[in-house]
Design a protein around this motif. Sequence first.
Motif, PDB file in Angstrom:
ATOM      1  N   ILE A   1      -8.346   1.821  -7.310  1.00  0.00           N
ATOM      2  CA  ILE A   1      -7.856   3.193  -7.493  1.00  0.00           C
ATOM      3  C   ILE A   1      -6.705   3.464  -6.529  1.00  0.00           C
ATOM      4  CG2 ILE A   1      -8.504   5.635  -7.463  1.00  0.00           C
ATOM      5  CD1 ILE A   1     -11.422   4.673  -7.973  1.00  0.00           C
ATOM      6  N   ALA A   2      -6.886   3.041  -5.274  1.00  0.00           N
ATOM      7  CA  ALA A   2      -5.822   3.217  -4.278  1.00  0.00           C
ATOM      8  C   ALA A   2      -4.576   2.426  -4.663  1.00  0.00           C
ATOM      9  CB  ALA A   2      -6.325   2.792  -2.902  1.00  0.00           C
ATOM     10  N   GLN A   3      -4.772   1.247  -5.253  1.00  0.00           N
ATOM     11  CA  GLN A   3      -3.624   0.451  -5.707  1.00  0.00           C
ATOM     12  C   GLN A   3      -2.851   1.179  -6.799  1.00  0.00           C
ATOM     13  OE1 GLN A   3      -5.932  -3.048  -6.701  1.00  0.00           O
ATOM     14  NE2 GLN A   3      -5.145  -4.182  -4.922  1.00  0.00           N
ATOM     15  N   LYS A   4      -3.571   1.813  -7.709  1.00  0.00           N
ATOM     16  CA  LYS A   4      -2.906   2.545  -8.788  1.00  0.00           C
ATOM     17  C   LYS A   4      -2.145   3.752  -8.232  1.00  0.00           C
ATOM     18  CE  LYS A   4      -3.654   4.529 -13.369  1.00  0.00           C
ATOM     19  NZ  LYS A   4      -4.625   4.796 -14.465  1.00  0.00           N
ATOM     20  N   VAL A   5      -2.742   4.413  -7.232  1.00  0.00           N
ATOM     21  CA  VAL A   5      -2.066   5.560  -6.614  1.00  0.00           C
ATOM     22  C   VAL A   5      -0.730   5.124  -6.024  1.00  0.00           C
ATOM     23  CG1 VAL A   5      -2.162   7.251  -4.737  1.00  0.00           C
ATOM     24  CG2 VAL A   5      -4.198   6.822  -6.129  1.00  0.00           C
ATOM     25  N   CYS A   6      -0.719   3.972  -5.343  1.00  0.00           N
ATOM     26  CA  CYS A   6       0.523   3.499  -4.714  1.00  0.00           C
ATOM     27  C   CYS A   6       1.538   3.002  -5.738  1.00  0.00           C
ATOM     28  CB  CYS A   6       0.208   2.406  -3.692  1.00  0.00           C
ATOM     29  SG  CYS A   6      -0.508   3.081  -2.174  1.00  0.00           S
ATOM     30  N   GLN A   7       1.064   2.612  -6.899  1.00  0.00           N
ATOM     31  CA  GLN A   7       2.006   2.283  -7.977  1.00  0.00           C
ATOM     32  C   GLN A   7       2.696   3.547  -8.466  1.00  0.00           C
ATOM     33  OE1 GLN A   7      -0.370   0.293 -10.914  1.00  0.00           O
ATOM     34  NE2 GLN A   7      -0.675  -1.539  -9.657  1.00  0.00           N
ATOM     35  N   LEU A   8       1.932   4.645  -8.511  1.00  0.00           N
ATOM     36  CA  LEU A   8       2.491   5.919  -8.961  1.00  0.00           C
ATOM     37  C   LEU A   8       3.345   6.584  -7.887  1.00  0.00           C
ATOM     38  CD1 LEU A   8      -0.760   7.220 -10.710  1.00  0.00           C
ATOM     39  CD2 LEU A   8       1.350   6.592 -11.882  1.00  0.00           C
ATOM     40  N   LEU A   9       2.957   6.398  -6.612  1.00  0.00           N
ATOM     41  CA  LEU A   9       3.690   6.995  -5.487  1.00  0.00           C
ATOM     42  C   LEU A   9       4.008   5.902  -4.470  1.00  0.00           C
ATOM     43  CD1 LEU A   9       1.556  10.246  -4.873  1.00  0.00           C
ATOM     44  CD2 LEU A   9       3.763  10.101  -6.038  1.00  0.00           C
ATOM     45  N   PRO A  10       4.943   5.031  -4.763  1.00  0.00           N
ATOM     46  CA  PRO A  10       5.166   3.842  -3.932  1.00  0.00           C
ATOM     47  C   PRO A  10       5.630   4.134  -2.509  1.00  0.00           C
ATOM     48  CG  PRO A  10       6.895   4.073  -5.591  1.00  0.00           C
ATOM     49  CD  PRO A  10       5.837   5.062  -5.940  1.00  0.00           C
ATOM     50  N   ASP A  11       6.211   5.305  -2.256  1.00  0.00           N
ATOM     51  CA  ASP A  11       6.732   5.595  -0.919  1.00  0.00           C
ATOM     52  C   ASP A  11       5.896   6.619  -0.149  1.00  0.00           C
ATOM     53  OD1 ASP A  11       8.879   3.869  -1.276  1.00  0.00           O
ATOM     54  OD2 ASP A  11      10.084   5.425  -2.253  1.00  0.00           O
ATOM     55  N   HIS A  12       4.757   7.010  -0.687  1.00  0.00           N
ATOM     56  CA  HIS A  12       3.949   8.039  -0.015  1.00  0.00           C
ATOM     57  C   HIS A  12       3.238   7.425   1.191  1.00  0.00           C
ATOM     58  CE1 HIS A  12       0.824  11.004   0.794  1.00  0.00           C
ATOM     59  NE2 HIS A  12       1.506  11.851   0.042  1.00  0.00           N
TER      60      HIS A  12
END
Length: 551
Positions: free
Chosen positions: A170-181
């Motif tokens: 889930i965290a990996q998908k979040v970083c795909q959606l927000l790569p610079d957050h």
Amino acid sequence: MSTSVKPNRNAPCPCGSGKKYKVCCANRESQDATKSAVDLQWLHSQAQQAVAGSNFVDAEQYFRQLSVLKPSDAYYRASLGQALCWLKRKKEGLGQLLQAARLLERQASKSRDPRFLVELSSQLMHWGEAGMGEKLARLAVALAPNSPVTLNNLALCLTRINRNKEALPIAQKVCQLLPDHPGCNIALAILEAQLLEREQALNRLDKVIERNDDPEQTARAWLEKAIILDKLGRFDEAFTSMGMAGDKHAAISPFNPEQREMIFDTLDRNRGGFDHKLLQRWPEESLIDDGLPAPAFLLGFLRSGTTLTEQVLGSHPKLLATDESTIVHELTQELERISGVVGDHAKALRSLTNNHIKQLRQFYWRRMREEFGEDVMRRQVVDKNALNTIDLGVISVVFPEAKILFALRDPRDVCLSCFMQAFSPSPATINLSSWHGIARQYAAVMSYWLEIRDLIQPAYLELRYEDTVTDFEGAYQRVFEFLGVEWHASVNKFHERAKGRYISTPSFAAVSQPIYNSSLNRWVNYRNYFDTINLQLQPFIEAFGYAVNLD
């Protein structure tokens, strides 16, 4: 069986007035509905103003009225619950939050907006209701499966209850959606370090540090980097990273130099004020006739094993151990209110009568019931908060029949562990962002303990963290005997109780595992860095029996 049918608007009104329905009762019903809508709008506006002004007393009253007028409205119910929690009526407040959550569960299929689900999920996690918090987080993801907000909320829920394998994708998908957050990348790096590759996690944290988009998140990235470097055995780099994290945290601190001295000023006042005469002023037998239970208090310096002990004690069916209770602090505020003396608790207590002390005892147990329910009157309470060590004098005078369980750990391991943590900012923790600040605060708090421990009326037992690790059963046998309960096999599985339970301290991950000894003598890896603080720590290393040559 009769069926109620609404009259035709032009038909005679069924009330018998002789008028048409549309100009009689139908008109009155319309007016009532309009008035009700106006009342709701006004009450909601007043409630929002009260919340904006942190006036939670009025907010509670307005949201309670709104909940009566619209009992199936989850928002009003949740807002009432939140107001009650902020008023420190946690037990009642959580009941309202859970009612709101159940309403949302039933209504979720009709909702198209996951924001309220996320907000309530976050509130429930904050107040310790992890199970329902996760349920709402999953409902929010079902409504918006590609929203970084809903996904991140679910990932955070899972990591806080130590279900990291589920949280990782889930965290990996979040970083795909927000790569610079920065926050999302730090959260993913923590999971990567635990479950995948530590070097991969370090690279991710370095990118967060290089971008420096948010000073607070940059400080956090330095700290998480230090933790990973420590596990990799790169101790010099780890210590440098700890120092960078501390510098960054200090730079964004909201506290001024005067506030940084508050804890030392308080300890100095307490040291001078709580003498033998005051601490022995009220004989135990003169107070315990009030019919109230005798509490126990779990104290010590931060990072000395208090959370581990709280989890073990909380696994015993006859004990109720609190997680970072603030009720002793509230008790000192009530002491100031009753006495009219602010900032000097010894002076305040000297001005009180026996009946005033009984008032304080009643206040404490009323607040305990509000926070933790009526169980506090039936089981032995162990009130845990390491920072309450500063208020040990107040505890002793108000509760002379109490028991004090004092956590000890090698001072060097304590200082290192504090340097490797980010504490919530407060005047009591702001000095813990620097290596020398940690040593200074440790020396101030622990010298106070050494000076006062044999003056207080409550019985005390010192519990060494090292003993709980190397001789778990023997160490806790002594604790249970001290608390007056028998050994219970359930405590051997304390870590299973911790899994799936929200724990508010930085130790939440560690206490969900069986006992391990990797935290013993960690300071040895950093021995060269202790040269600058050994002078402050040496008296306590000797006093607590840690003067062992490990060369």
